[in-house]
Write an enzyme that holds these catalytic residues in place. Structure first.
Site, mmCIF file in Angstrom:
data_model
loop_
_atom_site.group_PDB
_atom_site.id
_atom_site.type_symbol
_atom_site.label_atom_id
_atom_site.label_comp_id
_atom_site.label_asym_id
_atom_site.label_seq_id
_atom_site.Cartn_x
_atom_site.Cartn_y
_atom_site.Cartn_z
ATOM 1 N N VAL A 123 -2.935 -9.011 2.268
ATOM 2 C CA VAL A 123 -2.289 -10.034 2.839
ATOM 3 C C VAL A 123 -3.085 -10.208 4.214
ATOM 4 O O VAL A 123 -3.249 -11.324 4.712
ATOM 5 C CB VAL A 123 -0.866 -9.579 3.184
ATOM 6 C CG1 VAL A 123 -0.147 -10.531 3.987
ATOM 7 C CG2 VAL A 123 -0.097 -9.446 1.995
ATOM 8 N N HIS A 139 -2.028 3.413 11.515
ATOM 9 C CA HIS A 139 -2.559 2.981 10.018
ATOM 10 C C HIS A 139 -3.967 2.285 10.146
ATOM 11 O O HIS A 139 -3.749 1.035 10.827
ATOM 12 C CB HIS A 139 -1.375 2.324 9.525
ATOM 13 C CG HIS A 139 -2.020 1.696 8.185
ATOM 14 N ND1 HIS A 139 -1.166 1.976 6.868
ATOM 15 C CD2 HIS A 139 -2.922 0.771 7.603
ATOM 16 C CE1 HIS A 139 -1.811 1.439 5.935
ATOM 17 N NE2 HIS A 139 -2.713 0.573 6.428
ATOM 18 N N ASN A 163 -6.366 0.293 -1.930
ATOM 19 C CA ASN A 163 -6.006 -0.978 -2.523
ATOM 20 C C ASN A 163 -6.994 -1.705 -3.212
ATOM 21 O O ASN A 163 -8.071 -2.044 -2.466
ATOM 22 C CB ASN A 163 -5.021 -1.800 -1.687
ATOM 23 C CG ASN A 163 -3.890 -1.219 -1.062
ATOM 24 O OD1 ASN A 163 -3.107 -0.464 -1.759
ATOM 25 N ND2 ASN A 163 -3.584 -1.296 0.145
ATOM 26 N N ARG A 221 -7.492 -4.885 -4.135
ATOM 27 C CA ARG A 221 -7.278 -6.423 -4.230
ATOM 28 C C ARG A 221 -7.743 -6.835 -2.741
ATOM 29 O O ARG A 221 -7.766 -6.236 -1.903
ATOM 30 C CB ARG A 221 -5.853 -6.556 -4.531
ATOM 31 C CG ARG A 221 -4.945 -5.879 -3.780
ATOM 32 C CD ARG A 221 -3.326 -6.077 -3.698
ATOM 33 N NE ARG A 221 -2.629 -5.192 -3.441
ATOM 34 C CZ ARG A 221 -2.325 -5.002 -1.986
ATOM 35 N NH1 ARG A 221 -2.718 -5.843 -1.203
ATOM 36 N NH2 ARG A 221 -1.459 -3.922 -1.500
ATOM 37 N N HIS A 253 7.894 0.753 6.341
ATOM 38 C CA HIS A 253 6.493 1.076 5.436
ATOM 39 C C HIS A 253 5.997 -0.488 5.281
ATOM 40 O O HIS A 253 5.041 -0.254 4.643
ATOM 41 C CB HIS A 253 6.529 2.027 4.362
ATOM 42 C CG HIS A 253 7.011 3.139 4.797
ATOM 43 N ND1 HIS A 253 6.415 4.093 5.893
ATOM 44 C CD2 HIS A 253 8.037 3.991 4.195
ATOM 45 C CE1 HIS A 253 7.112 5.305 5.803
ATOM 46 N NE2 HIS A 253 7.934 5.124 4.908
HETATM 47 P P1 ADP Z 1 2.446 2.543 -0.371
HETATM 48 O O1 ADP Z 1 1.465 2.443 -1.394
HETATM 49 O O2 ADP Z 1 3.812 2.786 -0.722
HETATM 50 O O3 ADP Z 1 2.156 1.660 0.719
HETATM 51 P P2 ADP Z 1 1.134 4.496 1.246
HETATM 52 O O4 ADP Z 1 0.591 5.781 0.840
HETATM 53 O O5 ADP Z 1 -0.003 3.463 1.705
HETATM 54 O O6 ADP Z 1 2.246 3.946 0.515
HETATM 55 O O7 ADP Z 1 2.023 4.701 2.853
HETATM 56 C C1 ADP Z 1 2.667 3.665 3.503
HETATM 57 C C2 ADP Z 1 2.952 3.963 4.775
HETATM 58 O O8 ADP Z 1 4.042 5.382 4.844
HETATM 59 C C3 ADP Z 1 1.872 4.305 5.692
HETATM 60 O O9 ADP Z 1 1.382 3.270 6.292
HETATM 61 C C4 ADP Z 1 2.512 5.360 6.824
HETATM 62 O O10 ADP Z 1 3.198 4.623 7.684
HETATM 63 C C5 ADP Z 1 3.456 6.233 5.895
HETATM 64 N N1 ADP Z 1 2.961 7.547 5.297
HETATM 65 C C6 ADP Z 1 2.278 7.775 4.354
HETATM 66 N N2 ADP Z 1 1.922 9.058 4.038
HETATM 67 C C7 ADP Z 1 2.296 9.472 5.199
HETATM 68 C C8 ADP Z 1 1.820 10.875 5.854
HETATM 69 N N3 ADP Z 1 1.304 11.710 5.080
HETATM 70 N N4 ADP Z 1 2.424 11.253 7.114
HETATM 71 C C9 ADP Z 1 2.864 10.227 7.738
HETATM 72 N N5 ADP Z 1 3.300 8.788 7.377
HETATM 73 C C10 ADP Z 1 2.683 8.488 6.201
#
Ligand code: ADP
Length: 448
Positions: free
Chosen positions: A294, A208, A289, A291, A235
């Site tokens: 954290v 990430h 995001n 904003r 997550h």
């Molecule tokens: P949220 O807004 O709920 O935080 P995100 O879209 O930012 O959702 O995703 C949060 C986490 O979920 C990511 O940091 C990753 O760990 C996992 N994730 C999201 N999309 C994928 C994907 N296409 N493949 C693998 N992991 C994913």
């Protein structure tokens, strides 16, 4: 110029904003629920107003209470911190309708980026690389099957209105698709009141990586490199670092420019974070995001900037105090999130804090609203402290983190501190070779 800023938040982030206000000679107003009368943000602000009972729906999320607090105190601007109302477009609209300034992006930018499908379409059009997936919402399982067959399994079903890791379901194979689709949908309906979902290719071992951007609202924008936030549990980020151990200076310059150009292209104002999954040298946009995050202090530490100060500057129409060429990564920074939670199950552990002692010394920053004798109320987020260290390089940051952790004392409640002592002994942490699944696997083998 703002004379007085009301902070529509609590805890460490409220302190963070109060500190920036004080350094800029701006008065600060804290708001608090009845559960937070003795909280540190109330003590440190110049003024405070009680805005309701403990449940955040009746206090920290109650628009009329917050607007009234501005009127009573004569505040001319609101800083939302993160969480609560920070990404609520309706709130921003109401703030502006009352002749107050919102320290953050426009309601329209929040709306577009809060809808993950609209966000992806916007970013794609601006030249930002995205995760392969459905073009927009997927109405039913039959359509989901067609899309999944095209992109290939595993796939992940995600809520358009999603956030905080909710409303996301993995389908490893075609047999799992129907179940994943239906559960993501009902979870999304329950959590966000919107059951629209979309499909993405599930990346099996990504990192990430998120890029910090900053715009002046007049078509100028910069990037402040990336943060690696791959260490996650359910997550949720647990530890973050800047720069990313897997990212080279060339890659940073490249993806940073793509992001800065994208936000400049929409006249974005203030701080924003463009989140990517990074696998095999490629970046795939997942969300933006709108904003302060954290984990913003790791970026502040390596770039030597005050992001809250910049937010306040651009919100009052001033230019940013830097241009891209002046922004240079110096050293390495790591943040750990210390939660009032009991291991091994991470169960919330609010209550009375006995002795509290924060670490100090060169390169150590402690952002926390804790104090000896404080009672952590059970109603809110369990994050109680962020420990941020900076070193000349990653090994120095790691040893400084270990040293700072050894000085930190939080008695009376359970915290996630022991987790970090254990993590620092792991070769994968020492070398920085982890992906987004590493922590969950490690926890399964070591704690749970
Ligand atoms: P949220 O807004 O709920 O935080 P995100 O879209 O930012 O959702 O995703 C949060 C986490 O979920 C990511 O940091 C990753 O760990 C996992 N994730 C999201 N999309 C994928 C994907 N296409 N493949 C693998 N992991 C994913």
């Amino acid at each position: 110029m703002f004379q007085k800023i009301l902070i529509a938040n609590r805890g460490e982030i409220a302190l963070r904003v109060i500190r920036a206000c004080r350094e800029m000679g701006i008065r600060s107003v804290a708001v608090h629920s009845t559960a937070d009368s003795d909280a540190m943000h109330v003590r440190l602000a110049d003024e405070s107003v009680c805005i309701g009972p403990p449940p955040s729906s009746q206090s920290y999320l109650a628009f009329p209470n917050i607007i009234s607090a501005c009127e009573i105190t004569g505040a001319d601007a609101i800083h939302p911190g993160y969480g609560f109302l920070s990404e609520n477009a309706s709130f921003v609209q109401i703030v502006e309708d009352h002749g107050l300034a919102f320290i953050g992006p426009t309601a329209e930018h929040i709306r577009v980026m809060g809808d993950k499908i609209a966000a992806k379409e916007t970013m794609k059009a601006l030249g930002v690389p995205c995760v392969p997936g459905s073009d927009g919402g997927v109405p039913d399982v039959e359509t989901a099957r067609i899309v999944a067959d095209q992109i290939g399994y595993p796939v992940i079903v995600k809520a358009t209105a999603g956030g905080g890791g909710r409303g996301m379901k993995l389908a490893p194979t075609a047999d799992d698709l129907e179940h994943a689709f239906q559960t993501a949908r009902s979870e999304a309906k329950a959590a966000f009141g919107n059951d629209e979902v979309y499909l993405e290719k599930y990346l099996t071992r990504p990192r990430h990586i998120e890029v910090q951007v900053f715009g002046d609202g007049k078509g100028r924008a910069v990037h402040l490199g990336e943060r690696d936030c791959s260490l996650q549990r359910r997550h949720q980020k647990v530890m973050e670092e800047a720069p990313g151990p897997a990212i080279t200076a060339e890659m940073r310059a490249h993806i940073g420019k793509v992001c800065a150009d994208a936000v400049a292209g929409i006249n974005y104002i203030g701080a924003g974070t463009i989140e990517f999954l990074y696998e095999d040298g490629e970046f795939f946009f997942i969300e933006m995001n709108t904003r302060l995050q954290v984990e913003h202090p790791v970026t502040e530490a390596v770039f030597g900037v005050d992001l809250v100060r910049e937010q306040i500057r651009v919100a009052q129409g001033e230019p940013m105090s830097f241009v891209q060429d002046e922004l240079e990564v110096l050293g390495h920074a790591i943040e750990v999130r210390i939660n009032a939670e009991k291991l091994p199950n991470f169960t919330p552990s609010p209550g009375n804090v006995g002795m509290y002692h924060a670490p100090g010394g060169l390169g150590v920053r402690m952002d926390s609203a804790l104090y000896s004798g404080y009672t952590i109320p059970p109603y809110y987020d369990s994050l109680v402290a962020k420990l941020i260290v900076r070193g000349r390089d990653r090994p120095e940051a790691l040893s400084r983190l270990q040293r700072a952790l050894s000085e930190l004392v939080i008695e009376g409640i359970d915290t996630t501190l022991p987790l970090f002592d254990a993590l620092l002994r792991e070769p994968a942490i020492q070398t920085g070779s982890y992906d987004i699944h590493w922590l969950e696997k490690w926890l399964a083998g070591n704690l749970e």
